[in-house]
Design a protein around this motif. Structure first.
Motif, mmCIF file in Angstrom:
data_model
loop_
_atom_site.group_PDB
_atom_site.id
_atom_site.type_symbol
_atom_site.label_atom_id
_atom_site.label_comp_id
_atom_site.label_asym_id
_atom_site.label_seq_id
_atom_site.Cartn_x
_atom_site.Cartn_y
_atom_site.Cartn_z
ATOM 1 N N THR A 476 0.834 -1.188 0.000
ATOM 2 C CA THR A 476 0.000 0.000 0.000
ATOM 3 C C THR A 476 0.874 1.244 0.000
ATOM 4 O O THR A 476 1.799 1.356 0.799
ATOM 5 N N THR A 502 -13.847 -3.435 -6.345
ATOM 6 C CA THR A 502 -12.781 -2.486 -6.632
ATOM 7 C C THR A 502 -11.917 -2.958 -7.791
ATOM 8 O O THR A 502 -11.798 -4.165 -8.033
ATOM 9 N N GLY A 505 -5.550 -3.571 -7.640
ATOM 10 C CA GLY A 505 -4.632 -2.662 -6.978
ATOM 11 C C GLY A 505 -5.303 -1.695 -6.023
ATOM 12 O O GLY A 505 -4.625 -0.851 -5.440
ATOM 13 N N VAL A 506 -6.608 -1.794 -5.855
ATOM 14 C CA VAL A 506 -7.347 -0.953 -4.915
ATOM 15 C C VAL A 506 -7.914 -1.850 -3.821
ATOM 16 O O VAL A 506 -8.547 -2.877 -4.107
ATOM 17 N N TYR A 530 -10.058 3.521 1.356
ATOM 18 C CA TYR A 530 -9.411 2.572 0.442
ATOM 19 C C TYR A 530 -7.966 2.984 0.235
ATOM 20 O O TYR A 530 -7.577 4.139 0.482
ATOM 21 N N SER A 531 -7.173 2.035 -0.198
ATOM 22 C CA SER A 531 -5.762 2.254 -0.456
ATOM 23 C C SER A 531 -5.439 1.761 -1.851
ATOM 24 O O SER A 531 -6.128 0.894 -2.401
ATOM 25 N N ILE A 532 -4.401 2.342 -2.438
ATOM 26 C CA ILE A 532 -3.942 1.869 -3.739
ATOM 27 C C ILE A 532 -2.504 1.393 -3.607
ATOM 28 O O ILE A 532 -1.743 1.864 -2.755
ATOM 29 N N SER A 533 -2.156 0.437 -4.424
ATOM 30 C CA SER A 533 -0.800 -0.099 -4.447
ATOM 31 C C SER A 533 -0.209 0.116 -5.819
ATOM 32 O O SER A 533 -0.869 0.642 -6.726
ATOM 33 N N PHE A 536 -2.074 -0.893 -9.138
ATOM 34 C CA PHE A 536 -3.165 -0.138 -9.763
ATOM 35 C C PHE A 536 -2.791 0.214 -11.199
ATOM 36 O O PHE A 536 -1.721 0.761 -11.464
ATOM 37 N N GLN A 541 -10.359 3.413 -14.477
ATOM 38 C CA GLN A 541 -10.843 2.223 -13.785
ATOM 39 C C GLN A 541 -12.214 2.532 -13.175
ATOM 40 O O GLN A 541 -12.546 3.695 -12.932
#
Length: 764
Positions: A476, A502, A505-506, A530-533, A536, A541
């Motif tokens: 993350t 989602t 990557g989310v 929420y987090s993104i890595s 994503f 998207q």
């Protein structure tokens, strides 16, 4: 997507002489809190008027188009509905990511509110809007209310003019009016005493407006001025002075329609004779009381049933879909008047219950008589399909005495495997009633599952994010939050479940998946972290959120998100005059740059030089009445080095506010008609190079843009007529930057070039 505020949909059929149902959509009835059919109560012996009778004596269908729900002219609409018996179609029009219809109905009032969301990606395609405007049949008159977006108003008016030009000799649009703040030249105009109407219908407005728009609370101050409507177009080119909207159209054109559509002869004369009898009975009912009125209403209902049956086999009428909808509407109106006149209330319900041998269906009938005479239920039957034989459920007739009720449950033999489907077909039930020697047969269509009136929306519906840091492992790297709004009727309560899907990557954090929706609240807000890595993916998207009740989806919404750089010096301070949609504020918040919405007081007495740029959103002047008095402050701000950013403005932009000549000049243009006069302009290259093709990609067809005359200026983008779409005007150490492109709308579609253009403008 269509959502409806009714828990389910019920329909009536009337039966012909052979006791088979005439298959036309007869009555869509308002449902009670139990999801059941509710018909207005009336007392047979009472001297009060039958509230459904004015609608039975009219065939008018009037539309009211708008995009500003707070400016709806309710007194005028209630007047047309109550006095002229017109069906009122309130049609709110807006743009969004997907075509969608949200609907609320007051069937007993012949009123319906629809919010039609047009697909912003294809703004010139109005085929869906045209279909919905004239559902279930073409409107007779359309009133254009207040539009905050002039381009939307022009597109709707263009569509209506096309419909007016192509209307046939019957069943078509006849007149188009538009609200006018003052007298307009020599055009015919209708003037109504709105304060008097508001006082006359105050009780009804207080009851009905919250049922259509549950958060709206108009006050008498909203109706202090006269209502003026200018006639924009009419099929009658020789129309003279107008005293009202209806004029020579009349309340009911049943005779005219038959004379126009059906060739002269015995068939036409037979139809006309029935039509005259119907109008005579309705007129008699409107002028009498007691038993005489009851007899007149029931006679009118019987005559209309014969007329509908005869019209259904007449080739000239059968060939026109609008004719079928027209006669169905007349039958529906008189059917409701008859039920009200009998003082009968029907509240029946389909119930699915678990049993030892699996789920079973039960039909609960609930009928009460509120008049002074008894009503006999001579038959109660279940019809597996419209064409199948009816299955009797009532062993012997039941007499319902005045002020008494008949309530009973019956088990219905229905295939259990169909109970697990998401949308099983409705069940048909026949109720045969006898009153004063007359028989009335109703066929009610009841769905197995009654969907609650809920909606769910991402707010905002889009999000752009900065590029995440590059890391070698999946981890993350940034955290954010979605805001989801659940809307519902104030009376509804229950538990709903959120389901979020989602993109890759989310990752959603902990949030309320089970939401308790309580009564007396019209909406609920849920924030979903929420987090993104680094997984994503680039490009647009689409996260999806759905709302489930009893494990059934009842509402769904889709948002847009993408990675987009938005580099602006964080030492720059931005002042904001928000646009009318609120999206510009959302965009600046996503950018992460510091900004502050400005008040009128801060504009008048504050130190504007504290802001490196002041952004004026589209339509902002309407929220700042004193803006014309601030011309001196704005000129001093620009001369001292400030950057005034002006987005496209409507035609009512106040004059002489800016230290430059500025006049809105709306035009219809396509992307290949827009000229880039300074291809290497700094505003198109620093810090992001802007691709004309990518920026203007969505303007495939001719669309309305907020061009303007800006002088003096360095014009970057221009229209074929010389209108400015992007320019820089210099004064002292500062400048005015004007952008008439639909920048906010393009960013809400996550057009990467539009996002970068806004960054260039704020960096300029």
């Amino acid at each position: 997507m269509r959502t409806c505020s009714r828990a389910s949909e019920s329909k009536f059929w009337v039966t012909g002489r052979d006791k088979r149902p005439i298959h036309i959509d007869m009555i869509r009835c308002t449902l009670s809190l139990f999801g059941a059919l509710v018909l207005v109560l009336a007392s047979l012996s009472s001297a009060r008027a039958n509230p459904a009778l004015p609608y039975a004596g009219s065939d008018l269908a009037i539309g009211y188009c708008f995009d500003d729900v707070t400016a709806i002219d309710w007194p005028t609409l209630i007047y047309l509905n109550n006095v002229h018996g017109a069906r009122i179609e309130l049609i709110g029009i807006r743009e969004g990511a997907l075509f969608r219809i949200d609907e609320t109905r007051l069937d007993e009032r012949e009123m319906r509110l629809r919010w039609i969301t047009l697909d912003a990606r294809t703004p010139s395609d109005l085929s869906d809007l045209r279909r919905e405007l004239h559902d279930p049949r073409p409107l007779d008159i359309v009133l254009l209310g207040t539009f905050r977006e002039p381009s939307l108003r022009d597109r709707v008016l263009g569509l209506l003019r096309d419909d007016l030009d192509t209307s046939g000799v019957f069943f078509g649009l006849r007149r188009i009016f538009e609200v006018a703040d003052s007298l307009v030249g020599n055009q015919p105009i209708v003037t109504l005493n709105r304060p008097e109407l508001a006082g006359r219908w105050a009780d009804r407005m207080a009851l009905d407006i919250p049922r259509l728009v549950n958060w709206l609370e108009p006050t008498p101050a909203d109706w202090e001025r006269l209502a003026r409507y200018v006639l924009l177009a009419s099929t009658n080119t020789s129309i003279g002075p107008l005293t009202d909207f209806i004029g020579d159209l009349g309340r009911c054109r049943l005779l005219d329609h038959i004379e126009t559509a059906v060739p002269s002869g015995e068939i036409a004369e037979s139809l006309l004779r029935r039509a005259r009898n119907y109008l005579t009975f309705v007129s008699l009912a409107e002028s009498t009381r007691g038993v005489t009125r009851v007899e007149a209403v029931l006679n009118a209902q019987a005559v209309m049933s014969e007329l509908v049956e005869a019209a259904a086999v007449q080739p000239a009428l059968r060939a026109n879909p609008a004719a079928g909808a027209y006669f169905a509407e007349l039958q529906r109106r008189i059917d409701r008047a008859a039920i009200v006149e009998l003082g009968l209330s029907i509240a029946d319900q389909v119930i699915v219950r678990e049993a030892s041998d699996g789920p079973v269906v039960k039909y609960r009938t609930n009928m009460s008589v509120n008049g002074s005479q008894p009503v006999t239920v001579s038959a109660l039957e279940f019809m597996p399909s419209p064409d199948s034989a009816a299955v009797p459920m009532l062993r012997e007739p039941i007499v319902i005495a005045p002020h008494q009720a008949f309530i009973r449950e019956y088990r219905v033999d229905f295939p259990s495997e169909q109970l697990t489907t998401q949308a099983p077909e409705s069940l048909l039930f026949v109720t045969r009633l006898e009153y004063a020697g007359r028989t009335t047969e109703l066929i009610l269509s009841k769905p197995l599952y009654e969907e609650p009136e809920l909606s769910i929306t991402f707010v905002p519906s889009f999000r752009f994010l900065p590029r995440p840091p590059e890391v070698e492992v999946d981890r993350t790297v940034a955290s954010y939050a979605w805001t989801v709004v659940i809307e519902k009727p104030r009376y509804w309560s229950g538990q709903a479940r959120l389901n979020l899907v989602t993109p890759r990557g989310v990752f959603a954090g902990a949030y309320r998946q089970e939401v308790d929706l309580v009564a007396d609240r019209s909406f609920e807000v849920v924030r979903i972290p929420y987090s993104i890595s680094n997984l994503f993916e680039l490009g647009v998207q689409r996260p999806v959120v759905s709302l489930l009740v009893d494990n059934r989806p009842v509402a769904v919404d889709t948002a847009l998100m993408r990675i987009a750089e938005f580099a602006v010096d964080d030492r720059r301070d931005i002042g904001l005059l928000p646009d009318s949609t609120g999206k510009l504020e959302d965009i600046l918040r996503m950018s992460g740059m510091p900004f502050r919405p400005l008040t009128e007081r801060s504009l008048m007495v504050g130190d504007l030089t504290a802001y490196d740029a002041i952004v004026v959103g589209s339509g902002a002047a309407r929220s700042y009445p004193s803006l014309p008095d601030l011309a001196g402050q704005l000129a001093d701000y620009v001369r001292s080095g400030g950057s005034l950013v002006l987005l496209g403005q409507p035609s009512d932009w106040p004059r002489d506010v800016l230290p430059f000549r500025f006049e809105p000049l709306f035009e219809l243009v396509a992307r290949d008609q827009i000229e880039n006069r300074i291809p290497k302009a700094r505003i198109l290259s620093d810090p992001y190079p802007i691709s004309d093709r990518g920026l203007l990609a969505s303007l495939v067809r001719q669309d309305r843009v907020a061009a303007a005359i800006v002088a003096p200026s360095e014009v970057v983008y221009a229209t074929p007529r010389g209108g400015t779409l992007l320019s820089v005007s210099r004064l002292g150490d500062g400048q005015l930057i004007y952008c008439g492109l639909p920048l906010v709308e393009l960013i809400s579609e996550l057009n990467i070039e539009a996002i970068h253009l806004l960054a260039n403008i704020l960096n300029y």
